[in-house]
Write an enzyme that holds these catalytic residues in place. Sequence first.
Site, mmCIF file in Angstrom:
data_model
loop_
_atom_site.group_PDB
_atom_site.id
_atom_site.type_symbol
_atom_site.label_atom_id
_atom_site.label_comp_id
_atom_site.label_asym_id
_atom_site.label_seq_id
_atom_site.Cartn_x
_atom_site.Cartn_y
_atom_site.Cartn_z
ATOM 1 N N ASP A 95 -12.848 -1.570 -11.159
ATOM 2 C CA ASP A 95 -11.426 -1.290 -10.998
ATOM 3 C C ASP A 95 -10.680 -2.540 -10.559
ATOM 4 O O ASP A 95 -10.807 -2.973 -9.410
ATOM 5 C CB ASP A 95 -11.263 -0.167 -9.962
ATOM 6 C CG ASP A 95 -9.823 0.196 -9.701
ATOM 7 O OD1 ASP A 95 -8.956 -0.143 -10.525
ATOM 8 O OD2 ASP A 95 -9.562 0.831 -8.655
ATOM 9 N N SER A 98 -8.086 -2.291 -7.372
ATOM 10 C CA SER A 98 -8.502 -2.192 -5.972
ATOM 11 C C SER A 98 -9.497 -3.316 -5.710
ATOM 12 O O SER A 98 -9.868 -4.047 -6.621
ATOM 13 C CB SER A 98 -9.126 -0.824 -5.664
ATOM 14 O OG SER A 98 -10.315 -0.620 -6.412
ATOM 15 N N TYR A 138 -6.767 7.284 -2.271
ATOM 16 C CA TYR A 138 -6.703 7.507 -3.712
ATOM 17 C C TYR A 138 -6.082 8.881 -3.913
ATOM 18 O O TYR A 138 -6.531 9.867 -3.318
ATOM 19 C CB TYR A 138 -8.091 7.502 -4.357
ATOM 20 C CG TYR A 138 -8.812 6.182 -4.287
ATOM 21 C CD1 TYR A 138 -8.586 5.194 -5.239
ATOM 22 C CD2 TYR A 138 -9.734 5.930 -3.280
ATOM 23 C CE1 TYR A 138 -9.263 3.989 -5.188
ATOM 24 C CE2 TYR A 138 -10.411 4.730 -3.220
ATOM 25 C CZ TYR A 138 -10.175 3.767 -4.179
ATOM 26 O OH TYR A 138 -10.846 2.565 -4.119
ATOM 27 N N THR A 281 -7.317 2.768 -14.757
ATOM 28 C CA THR A 281 -6.547 3.873 -15.314
ATOM 29 C C THR A 281 -6.567 3.792 -16.828
ATOM 30 O O THR A 281 -6.624 2.694 -17.401
ATOM 31 C CB THR A 281 -5.084 3.874 -14.817
ATOM 32 O OG1 THR A 281 -4.363 4.919 -15.498
ATOM 33 C CG2 THR A 281 -4.395 2.549 -15.109
#
Length: 412
Positions: A95, A98, A138, A281
Site C-alpha cells: 500500500d 500508508s 482505516y 485502492t
Amino acid sequence: MLKAFIVLGLVSALAGVGAGADLLHRMPIYKWENSVKSRKNVMSEVAHLRGKYNVATTATSDIISGEPLANSMNMYYYGQITIGTPGVIFIVMFDTGSANLWVPSYNCTSTACLSHTQYNPNQSTTFVPNGSDITLKYGTGGMSGYLAMDTVTVNNLVILNQTFGVAVSELDNHFDNVAFDGILGMGFANLAEDSVTPPFYNMYNEALISQPVFSFYLSIDGTTSMGGELILGGSDPNYYIGNMTYVPISRDDYWQFDMSEAVLNGVTLCSNCQAIADTGTSLIMAPIDAYTKLYSTLDINPDASVDCSTVSSMPVLKFVIGGTVFGIPPSYYVLYLDGECVVGIQTMGTDFWILGDIFIGQYYTEFDVGNNRIGFASVSGAQYTNQANSQFASFTTIFSLFALLNIILKLY
C-alpha cells in the site's frame, strides 16, 4: 568506430535494459477479486479511504448516502512475506498510501484476526519486544495493538530487526473477508505512525537493494490470479513502452504530485491539481468540484450506476502530468459489478485526486524515494488520448528509434 558505438547503443535501447533488469528484485503480485462484486463494495472502499486519509463524512463528500456498506471491498493486489524465525508466511497488501507494516496477533479475537494468519512472538527466536502501543485508522475503525521487532523477509530480502505493528484488535469489519492478512505500507517515512522506519527504507539501509526505487506493474486484465510484479530496486523497461514521465513529489508523506489538468469530453475538471498515487485502492477519487462536473458530463445516476449500453460511447478521462496526457478509457473507469455498471470514480470531499489501480493498471508506476519523484509510463504503449488508433501508439517509440538510427547512419 563511432558509427559502430552509436549503432550498438541504439540496438541496446531497442532491446531494453537487460543487464539492469537482472539486478532487480521481483515480488510476484497476486490479484484477488470478490466472487460477487457490488456497488456496496465500492462504497466500502470509499469509507475505508476516508479513514485512511482522515476525511470526515459530510453531506458534501457523501454523494451516495444512506446505504449499508459491504463488509469487504473491491479488489486487492497482494504478495507473500515471512515474519519471524522460523518464518511464518503472511499475505500482505502493498500500500503506497500508508507507511506501516502490520499483521494480526495470535491473541486477537476479532473476526478479521481469526480468519487470517496470526503472529505469535513466542514462536519466533528473533522476536524483540518494543514496549510501545500503536493505533492505525482505516475506514470506520482500524487496528490497535503493539509494536514488535523481528526478522521480515520480502522476496528473499532479509530485513533484520524490522519494527512492525501487531494487531490485538481490528475495529474495522472491512477486513473480515479480504484475501490478505495485513498491510505493508510503502509511503514515505514521514507518514509512518510512531516514527517507525518502513520496510522499504530498511531494505536500502541494509544494502539489500542497490537503489531506493520501487515500481509496480499491475495487470488488470485477464482471468488468472497473477496480478503483476512489485519491482524492488528500480524499474523494468520490459513492462512499459516509451519514456517514463517524471514529476517531483510535492509532499513527501503520501506519493503526492502536481497534476496540470484533468479533462473529460472537453470539460476541464481541474487545473493545477494535486494527485496521489495509491496502490491501496482500486478506485479513482476526485475532488468534490471535479466530481460534480464529471457526474454531470457522464450523466451518472444518483446511485453511481450508468447504463451499460452507453459505456463504449463514453469519453476518455485525461490527466495531464509532466506535460504528458494519460488517458483512461471508459472500459477501465466503469466497473461491471453484480450485473450493473458502476463508475469507479468517486469522491470523498478532498481537494486532491487519488489515482488507484484503475490508473496504475494502465500506467507502470515508478516510486523513486532517492530523487523524491514519481514516474509513469504506458504499459501498452497507448496513452488513450482518443479511442481510435490506440494500437498505433504502441509502435511509436520503436519506429522513432529506427528512424533515428537511419538518419545517423546516413550522416556517417
